[in-house]
Design an enzyme around this catalytic site. Structure first.
Site, PDB file in Angstrom:
ATOM      1  NE  ARG A   1       9.770  -0.493  -3.088  1.00  0.00           N
ATOM      2  CZ  ARG A   1      10.949  -0.017  -3.495  1.00  0.00           C
ATOM      3  NH1 ARG A   1      12.004  -0.199  -2.761  1.00  0.00           N
ATOM      4  NH2 ARG A   1      11.059   0.654  -4.624  1.00  0.00           N
ATOM      5  CB  THR A   2       4.421  -4.136  -5.986  1.00  0.00           C
ATOM      6  OG1 THR A   2       4.503  -2.874  -5.325  1.00  0.00           O
ATOM      7  CG2 THR A   2       3.005  -4.654  -5.906  1.00  0.00           C
TER       8      THR A   2
ATOM      9  CE  LYS B   1       4.195 -10.879 -31.237  1.00  0.00           C
ATOM     10  NZ  LYS B   1       3.811 -12.267 -30.912  1.00  0.00           N
TER      11      LYS B   1
ATOM     12  NE  ARG C   1       3.120  -1.320  -9.738  1.00  0.00           N
ATOM     13  CZ  ARG C   1       3.977  -0.891  -8.810  1.00  0.00           C
ATOM     14  NH1 ARG C   1       5.136  -0.391  -9.166  1.00  0.00           N
ATOM     15  NH2 ARG C   1       3.677  -0.978  -7.534  1.00  0.00           N
TER      16      ARG C   1
ATOM     17  CG  HIS D   1      -0.101   0.333  -4.718  1.00  0.00           C
ATOM     18  ND1 HIS D   1      -0.211  -1.041  -4.640  1.00  0.00           N
ATOM     19  CD2 HIS D   1       1.231   0.587  -4.876  1.00  0.00           C
ATOM     20  CE1 HIS D   1       1.000  -1.590  -4.763  1.00  0.00           C
ATOM     21  NE2 HIS D   1       1.880  -0.630  -4.902  1.00  0.00           N
TER      22      HIS D   1
HETATM   23  N1   CP Z   1       5.672   0.676  -3.093  1.00  0.00           N
HETATM   24  C1   CP Z   1       5.782   0.213  -4.362  1.00  0.00           C
HETATM   25  O1   CP Z   1       4.772   0.043  -5.037  1.00  0.00           O
HETATM   26  O2   CP Z   1       7.045  -0.050  -4.760  1.00  0.00           O
HETATM   27  P1   CP Z   1       7.464  -0.624  -6.195  1.00  0.00           P
HETATM   28  O3   CP Z   1       7.092   0.434  -7.204  1.00  0.00           O
HETATM   29  O4   CP Z   1       8.942  -0.868  -6.106  1.00  0.00           O
HETATM   30  O5   CP Z   1       6.676  -1.866  -6.437  1.00  0.00           O
END
Ligand code: CP
Length: 309
Positions: A58-59, A87, A108, A136
């Site tokens: 999703r993110t 590397k 991320r 998050h």
């Molecule tokens: N909610 C969320 O962060 O989903 P993903 O890990 O699929 O990005």
């Protein structure tokens, strides 16, 4: 509402934002609903880089879709193994390379503090798309947007966060954000997965917080049930995970005691904590929540790139 300045800002921690700023982001998100359907050239010529050192559906895809919906372009990777990290390149050098190609970076990373470190090195805004089990923040903004949209308000609600409150990063950002509103917070988890102490200490100075282990006890009272997955991948010990696996199960039997207008949210992905039978229950909102992630991320991109004020 007065116009606020977001151009060039990093979104590393939700704690960096005031209630006024969060409400402003939610208002801009609402104005993105129409553009999400029609498309726009608001960010034409701008490039988003998505650097994902951890899995995501999703993110990453919603950030990329948000950029495309606004007329911009997206580059990036979903797997660090195919990059020069393999590397031995460090995060700071990766950021100092990518900032030459992109106007904004969504990152991320499995380590706490990674987004903060990236923001210290980057000349372009860093959007924290999940840093370790720490935070998050863009998920918290879409959670708030969903609550506001579905319940018509955030103030005055009783909100339960359920599941892995220790390793789940979404609940840390959400608890910080909710503490800016006049709500009652219920934290339901196994003893070993209680909310991090630093989050509790910050939040309980501002709102009333109830901690417990039994979901059945609180279900009749709450307006919002925010369910999370037990984060198997973050347990240092498989035996510890086995002890708490499957602790909570939201099913139709449990919902018999819930308010009829309660809503169920989940950041997703889910494993077994919400039964599939709940998907068609009137309280289920977790797939609408996914859609809301698109408009909130459109708003964030437009704001940090200075396309809306
Ligand atoms: N909610 C969320 O962060 O989903 P993903 O890990 O699929 O990005």
């Amino acid at each position: 509402m007065r116009s606020l300045e977001f151009k060039g800002r990093d979104i590393v921690s939700i704690e960096d934002f005031s209630r006024e700023e969060i409400n402003y982001i939610l208002n801009i998100s609402k104005s993105m609903e129409q553009l999400a359907s029609q498309g726009s050239n608001m960010l034409k010529g701008k490039i988003l880089a998505t650097l994902f050192f951890e899995p995501s559906t999703r993110t990453r895809l919603s950030f990329e879709a948000a950029m495309l919906k606004l007329g911009g372009a997206a580059i990036g990777f979903a797997e660090a193994e195919v990059t020069s990290v393999r590397k031995g390149e460090n995060l700071a050098d990766t950021i100092r390379a990518v900032e030459n190609y992109a106007d904004v970076i969504a990152l991320r990373h499995p380590l706490d503090g990674a987004a903060k470190l990236a923001a210290e090195f980057s000349k372009v805004p860093i959007l924290n798309a999940g840093s370790g089990s720490e935070e998050h923040p863009t998920q918290a903004l879409m959670d708030l947007y969903t609550i506001q949209k579905e319940k018509g308000r955030i103030d005055g609600l009783k909100i339960a966060l359920v599941g892995d409150l220790r390793y789940g990063r979404t609940v840390h950002s959400l608890a910080y954000a909710l503490s800016l509103y006049n709500i009652e917070l219920y934290l339901i988890s196994p003893e070993s997965l209680k909310m991090r102490k630093e989050v509790i200490h910050s939040v309980e100075k501002k709102i009333s917080v109830f901690e417990g282990t039994n979901l059945e006890d609180v279900i009749p009272q709450v307006d919002v049930l925010y369910v999370t997955r037990i984060q198997k991948e973050r347990f240092p010990d498989a035996a510890e995970y086995a002890k708490v696996k499957g602790t909570y199960k939201v099913d139709l039997k449990l919902l018999k005691n819930a308010k009829t207008d309660m809503i169920i949210l989940h950041p997703l992905p889910r494993v077994d904590e919400i039964s599939a039978e709940v998907d068609s229950a009137p309280q289920a909102r977790y797939f609408q929540q996914v859609r809301n992630g698109l408009v909130v991320r459109m708003a964030l991109l437009a704001l940090v790139l200075g396309a809306v004020k």
